[in-house]
Design an enzyme around this catalytic site. Sequence first.
Site, PDB file in Angstrom:
ATOM      1  N   CYS A  21      -3.129  -7.950   2.175  1.00 17.70           N
ATOM      2  CA  CYS A  21      -2.873  -7.764   0.749  1.00 17.70           C
ATOM      3  C   CYS A  21      -4.105  -7.087   0.153  1.00 17.70           C
ATOM      4  O   CYS A  21      -5.214  -7.645   0.219  1.00 17.70           O
ATOM      5  CB  CYS A  21      -2.650  -9.134   0.125  1.00 17.70           C
ATOM      6  SG  CYS A  21      -2.420  -9.125  -1.655  1.00 17.70           S
ATOM      7  N   HIS A  77       3.003  -3.779   0.021  1.00 16.03           N
ATOM      8  CA  HIS A  77       4.446  -3.764  -0.265  1.00 16.03           C
ATOM      9  C   HIS A  77       5.008  -2.334  -0.266  1.00 16.03           C
ATOM     10  O   HIS A  77       6.193  -2.131  -0.042  1.00 16.03           O
ATOM     11  CB  HIS A  77       4.733  -4.376  -1.646  1.00 16.03           C
ATOM     12  CG  HIS A  77       4.771  -5.873  -1.659  1.00 16.03           C
ATOM     13  ND1 HIS A  77       3.644  -6.651  -1.526  1.00 16.03           N
ATOM     14  CD2 HIS A  77       5.808  -6.738  -1.819  1.00 16.03           C
ATOM     15  CE1 HIS A  77       3.987  -7.926  -1.602  1.00 16.03           C
ATOM     16  NE2 HIS A  77       5.288  -8.012  -1.779  1.00 16.03           N
ATOM     17  N   CYS A 111      -1.221  -0.739  -1.476  1.00 14.46           N
ATOM     18  CA  CYS A 111      -0.593  -2.062  -1.602  1.00 14.46           C
ATOM     19  C   CYS A 111       0.351  -2.193  -0.422  1.00 14.46           C
ATOM     20  O   CYS A 111       1.114  -1.258  -0.121  1.00 14.46           O
ATOM     21  CB  CYS A 111       0.188  -2.144  -2.919  1.00 14.46           C
ATOM     22  SG  CYS A 111       1.260  -3.598  -3.033  1.00 14.46           S
TER      23      CYS A 111
HETATM   24  N1  DGL Z   1       0.932  -6.825  -1.063  1.00 13.88           N
HETATM   25  C1  DGL Z   1       0.055  -7.001  -2.184  1.00 13.88           C
HETATM   26  C2  DGL Z   1      -1.036  -5.923  -2.161  1.00 13.88           C
HETATM   27  O1  DGL Z   1      -1.243  -5.322  -1.112  1.00 13.88           O
HETATM   28  C3  DGL Z   1       0.845  -7.138  -3.442  1.00 13.88           C
HETATM   29  C4  DGL Z   1       0.057  -7.638  -4.586  1.00 13.88           C
HETATM   30  C5  DGL Z   1       0.813  -8.445  -5.590  1.00 13.88           C
HETATM   31  O2  DGL Z   1       1.285  -9.524  -5.271  1.00 13.88           O
HETATM   32  O3  DGL Z   1       0.872  -7.969  -6.736  1.00 13.88           O
HETATM   33  O4  DGL Z   1      -1.729  -5.652  -3.112  1.00 13.88           O
END
Ligand code: DGL
Length: 266
Positions: free
Chosen positions: A76, A188, A186
Amino acid sequence: MIQRQDGPIGIFDSGVGGLSVLKEVRELLPSESITYFADSGNCPYGSKTQDEILFLARRQIAFLLSQNCKLIVIACNTLTAVAIDCFRSEYPIPFIGMEPALKPAALKTRTKKIGVLATENTFNGKLFRQTYEKHAFGLEVFIQPGYGLVELVEKGEQDSETARQLLEKYLAPMVEKGADTLVLGCTHYPFLKKMLETVTQGRMAIIDSSSAVAAQTKRILTEYDLVSHKGQSPRLTFFTTGEKAIAKNFISLAVDIPFELEQVET
Ligand code: DGL
């Protein structure tokens, strides 16, 4: 006696995004067991305060330690930006974090103009500033917070019309100005890849850091003598604080062997 090498690699994200990293770790380290924690019930972390994020993350890391993880990948960018220094000083095992892929983007761009899509907390962290100062010299960098994108992916709506409209809004201005390379800051966002390609129509190369993180995981396992013993059949275990059905869909996109999935309290 159980050797510490036999413990799983822990992978932690605010939700399902870190599965894009898990996919690369698995491909590079197929004999390693992995325990993944998706804090989808508390997602997104991107707009929370540092105290809120630390409170949640410490609880979930304690859980991963109780599962005997020998190393933890913070899959993350947001959590890495906010808390990786704390984790490294608080816990007795190695931690691997995410770094926005500005270096490969700088090598790739021809127009010397790149875009970066990440959460607000990632842009505000010192890690981004340092990476920027180190690798973005001489480049024009368009910084764009991806408001709403993590939430869409968490709902399984990465291919929706709303996703298309948001990406159009975020990326059209930078494409217009000549940016030819896009950094996904990110974990996601790789799940939006199909939509990103539709929106950018091949005018931007899309780069993320998941394979670099997998390579770093391999290096650190070797350096700390934590590589699993040959012959062990790997186990893949997933825990989510969110809905099991959503987690299952994303896990199936990332792995092709049987796995266990359990829902835990937020
Ligand atoms: N996967 C997370 C990242 O890489 C998402 C962050 C979130 O929860 O806003 O930043």
